[in-house]
Design an enzyme around this catalytic site. Structure first.
Site, PDB file in Angstrom:
ATOM      1  N   ASN A 125       0.817  -1.217   0.000  1.00  0.00           N
ATOM      2  CA  ASN A 125       0.000   0.000   0.000  1.00  0.00           C
ATOM      3  C   ASN A 125       0.851   1.267   0.000  1.00  0.00           C
ATOM      4  O   ASN A 125       0.592   2.199  -0.757  1.00  0.00           O
ATOM      5  CB  ASN A 125      -0.950  -0.002   1.201  1.00  0.00           C
ATOM      6  CG  ASN A 125      -1.960  -1.136   1.131  1.00  0.00           C
ATOM      7  OD1 ASN A 125      -2.036  -1.830   0.119  1.00  0.00           O
ATOM      8  ND2 ASN A 125      -2.718  -1.339   2.203  1.00  0.00           N
ATOM      9  N   THR A 170     -15.849  38.410 -31.120  1.00  0.00           N
ATOM     10  CA  THR A 170     -16.646  38.008 -29.951  1.00  0.00           C
ATOM     11  C   THR A 170     -17.913  37.404 -30.547  1.00  0.00           C
ATOM     12  O   THR A 170     -18.384  37.871 -31.603  1.00  0.00           O
ATOM     13  CB  THR A 170     -17.006  39.189 -29.028  1.00  0.00           C
ATOM     14  OG1 THR A 170     -17.757  40.141 -29.774  1.00  0.00           O
ATOM     15  CG2 THR A 170     -15.764  39.865 -28.442  1.00  0.00           C
ATOM     16  N   HIS A 171     -18.438  36.377 -29.917  1.00  0.00           N
ATOM     17  CA  HIS A 171     -19.601  35.649 -30.462  1.00  0.00           C
ATOM     18  C   HIS A 171     -19.329  35.145 -31.883  1.00  0.00           C
ATOM     19  O   HIS A 171     -20.264  34.995 -32.664  1.00  0.00           O
ATOM     20  CB  HIS A 171     -20.862  36.519 -30.454  1.00  0.00           C
ATOM     21  CG  HIS A 171     -21.073  37.243 -29.160  1.00  0.00           C
ATOM     22  ND1 HIS A 171     -21.741  36.683 -28.087  1.00  0.00           N
ATOM     23  CD2 HIS A 171     -20.673  38.474 -28.755  1.00  0.00           C
ATOM     24  CE1 HIS A 171     -21.757  37.556 -27.085  1.00  0.00           C
ATOM     25  NE2 HIS A 171     -21.112  38.648 -27.460  1.00  0.00           N
ATOM     26  N   SER A 292      -9.193  12.873 -48.407  1.00  0.00           N
ATOM     27  CA  SER A 292     -10.386  12.049 -48.337  1.00  0.00           C
ATOM     28  C   SER A 292     -10.261  10.927 -49.353  1.00  0.00           C
ATOM     29  O   SER A 292      -9.689  11.112 -50.428  1.00  0.00           O
ATOM     30  CB  SER A 292     -11.614  12.909 -48.641  1.00  0.00           C
ATOM     31  OG  SER A 292     -12.678  12.092 -49.064  1.00  0.00           O
ATOM     32  N   LYS A 298     -10.294  17.389 -50.926  1.00  0.00           N
ATOM     33  CA  LYS A 298     -10.250  17.629 -49.478  1.00  0.00           C
ATOM     34  C   LYS A 298      -8.840  17.615 -48.882  1.00  0.00           C
ATOM     35  O   LYS A 298      -7.984  16.845 -49.271  1.00  0.00           O
ATOM     36  CB  LYS A 298     -11.069  16.555 -48.741  1.00  0.00           C
ATOM     37  CG  LYS A 298     -12.561  16.639 -48.962  1.00  0.00           C
ATOM     38  CD  LYS A 298     -13.190  17.895 -48.373  1.00  0.00           C
ATOM     39  CE  LYS A 298     -13.298  17.827 -46.870  1.00  0.00           C
ATOM     40  NZ  LYS A 298     -14.244  16.808 -46.436  1.00  0.00           N
ATOM     41  N   GLU A 305      -8.255  18.323 -35.098  1.00  0.00           N
ATOM     42  CA  GLU A 305      -9.516  17.637 -34.779  1.00  0.00           C
ATOM     43  C   GLU A 305      -9.297  16.557 -33.715  1.00  0.00           C
ATOM     44  O   GLU A 305     -10.100  16.380 -32.806  1.00  0.00           O
ATOM     45  CB  GLU A 305     -10.131  17.018 -36.037  1.00  0.00           C
ATOM     46  CG  GLU A 305     -10.790  18.073 -36.920  1.00  0.00           C
ATOM     47  CD  GLU A 305     -11.336  17.525 -38.228  1.00  0.00           C
ATOM     48  OE1 GLU A 305     -11.954  18.299 -38.953  1.00  0.00           O
ATOM     49  OE2 GLU A 305     -11.142  16.323 -38.528  1.00  0.00           O
TER      50      GLU A 305
HETATM   51  N1  ARG Z   1      -1.767  -3.157  -7.163  1.00  0.00           N
HETATM   52  C1  ARG Z   1      -2.152  -2.319  -6.077  1.00  0.00           C
HETATM   53  C2  ARG Z   1      -2.472  -0.904  -6.541  1.00  0.00           C
HETATM   54  O1  ARG Z   1      -2.246  -0.594  -7.635  1.00  0.00           O
HETATM   55  C3  ARG Z   1      -1.067  -2.243  -5.063  1.00  0.00           C
HETATM   56  C4  ARG Z   1      -1.148  -3.314  -4.032  1.00  0.00           C
HETATM   57  C5  ARG Z   1      -2.294  -3.101  -3.197  1.00  0.00           C
HETATM   58  N2  ARG Z   1      -2.274  -3.729  -1.927  1.00  0.00           N
HETATM   59  C6  ARG Z   1      -3.122  -4.674  -1.575  1.00  0.00           C
HETATM   60  N3  ARG Z   1      -3.162  -4.991  -0.348  1.00  0.00           N
HETATM   61  N4  ARG Z   1      -3.918  -5.249  -2.413  1.00  0.00           N
HETATM   62  O2  ARG Z   1      -2.970  -0.107  -5.802  1.00  0.00           O
END
Ligand code: ARG
Length: 469
Positions: A125, A170-171, A292, A298, A305
């Site tokens: 994490n 403008t516009h 085109s 064209k 775009e």
């Molecule tokens: N792959 C996860 C992400 O992109 C990271 C790991 C997440 N941790 C867990 N306990 N599943 O956020």
């Protein structure tokens, strides 16, 4: 030493597929594996993942949490893995879910138990949050460089056309004459603010989440400041729950990117109009256009775009990220894995757009005569006539009324205000004298707007000079 390097662990990454298989009775279903895996896209973060891991391992070593020889084994192993990844030899396994577990497993295969100690005091994490920030910091710098290059292209074109007359609108109706250089410099200013937005966002990106571990911090005697310093972060994320769950910085980046795209989309809309035969103000070099398959005459402005079209895509990513976050309780949730693809695509789209745009502007040719003629046709100097009367002593509202009647008369006659004789003009106000023709000319109108931010050619020149700095 909290862990020594002779310790033997069970449930080795070598023996079982998943890092957590000790807790589970059956393996993850194949379809679920594919559904939950992120390695297909997060392998892009590998270089940053390795950078983060090395900094983490060095800190673990410095704090006596793992042994010095483990740190050096980890450093060497990770350096080899980086080389394998860069040369395309590294085999990414879906079974190993994500970039983190792929690299960690490979490291352990290479160096044995030392590899198993790398994840001490860390969670995926805080690891992923760190990887994304490192990647985004580098990408933000690329973005700023890309915008700067585009700004240089704008300045080069504006310099050539600091006194080229065109109608200002403008516009989408002809309003007052401006110079093409002045018009272009409006986009320079937008991009200038865009750079400032990225620079500001970078400050919030550049904080270290590592140390937050899964969500609550870790019981090991870690040194977060050391890791922050090694990785070039300005400081650490102050709250562990926030550190693993915050993606504001990614949302801000995507917002800043959406706004750049929006600015370029407006510019594109103008290039599309101006290059159409009805306007015929500019010509876009052939290498940015296509023909085109059915209509031989064209020449389509494909690049502007597509820029306009891709703006929807990037703004969509912004909405995706905001929506991704809106109902997430603290702290980390797997939802956050969904931040990568929108983020990567935002960066890829904007970076290539900036590059192509800078080049496209170098391929613009201006049809000065058509621009000038359009400015001369739309009663663009009507305001100048009103201002002329005010300077003779008339109240502005009365002057406005007199000029409106003169415009109506000229429309009926099928000519411009400057084509009317003095006697005709005097019918609308007797104070008008022969000096009026000076203010009715396009050059006179431009030159009179002679203040900072105005369209007088010398002011445009000065604005370009300031911008060059
Ligand atoms: N792959 C996860 C992400 O992109 C990271 C790991 C997440 N941790 C867990 N306990 N599943 O956020």
């Amino acid at each position: 030493m909290i862990q020594n390097n002779t310790e033997n662990t069970t449930n080795s990454l070598n023996k079982k597929t998943e890092a957590w298989s000790g807790r589970f009775n059956e393996p993850v279903a194949e379809l679920v594996k594919r559904y939950t895996a992120s390695v297909g896209f997060d392998k892009r973060l590998a270089e940053f993942d390795i950078q983060g891991s090395i900094a983490h391992a060095q800190m673990l070593g410095a704090q006596g949490i793992i042994a010095a020889q483990d740190v050096s084994a980890i450093e060497h192993g990770l350096a080899e893995i980086l080389a394998e990844i860069q040369s395309g030899k590294f085999e990414w396994l879906l079974d190993l879910e994500d970039v983190h577990l792929n690299i960690e497993k490979h490291l352990t295969d290479k160096i044995g138990d030392a590899g198993k100690r790398l994840h001490t005091g860390r969670s995926r994490n805080d690891q992923i949050a760190t990887d994304v920030r490192l990647w985004l910091r580098a990408t933000t710098d690329d973005m700023i460089t890309g915008i700067r290059k585009l700004q240089t292209s704008i300045l080069d074109l504006a310099e050539m056309h600091f006194d080229t007359i065109m109608p200002g609108f403008t516009h989408l109706q002809v309003a007052q004459p401006v110079t093409f250089g002045h018009h272009l410099m409006a986009y320079f200013e937008m991009l200038q603010r865009d750079v400032a937005r990225f620079e500001d966002c970078r400050k919030r990106i550049n904080r270290l989440p590592l140390g937050a571990a899964a969500l609550a911090g870790t019981s090991y005697p870690i040194d977060r400041e050391m890791v922050a310093k090694t990785l070039g972060f300005d400081g650490v994320c102050e709250n562990s729950l926030d550190a693993v769950s915050d993606r504001d910085f990614a949302i801000e980046f995507t917002f800043a990117s959406s706004l750049v795209m929006t600015h370029l989309s407006r510019f594109s809309e103008e290039l599309i109009l101006w290059s159409s035969p009805r306007y015929a103000f500019v010509d876009i070099a052939d290498r940015f256009c296509t023909g085109s398959s059915i209509m031989p005459q064209k020449k389509n402005p494909d690049v502007p775009e597509l820029v306009r079209g891709k703006t929807g895509r990037v703004t969509g990513h912004l909405v995706a990220l905001l929506t991704l976050m809106k109902a997430q309780p603290l702290a980390y949730n797997k939802d956050n894995q969904e931040d990568k693809e929108p983020l990567f695509d935002t960066a890829d789209t904007l970076l290539v757009t900036l590059e192509i745009y800078a080049d496209m502007l170098r391929g613009i040719t201006v049809k000065k005569d058509n621009m000038r003629q359009a400015a001369a046709e739309g009663f663009a100097t009507a305001t100048d006539l009103a201002d002329y009367l005010v300077k003779k002593g008339l109240a502005f509202r009365d002057a406005h009324e007199a000029v409106a009647l003169a415009v109506r008369y000229a429309i009926d006659k099928g000519c411009d205000l400057s084509d009317l004789s003095l006697a005709e003009l005097q019918k609308f106000n007797p104070m008008i004298d022969s000096g009026v023709y000076e203010v009715l000319t396009l050059e006179g109108s431009l030159a009179s707007r002679n203040h900072i931010g105005g369209t007088a050619p010398n002011q445009v020149k000065a604005a370009i000079a300031r911008a060059r700095k």
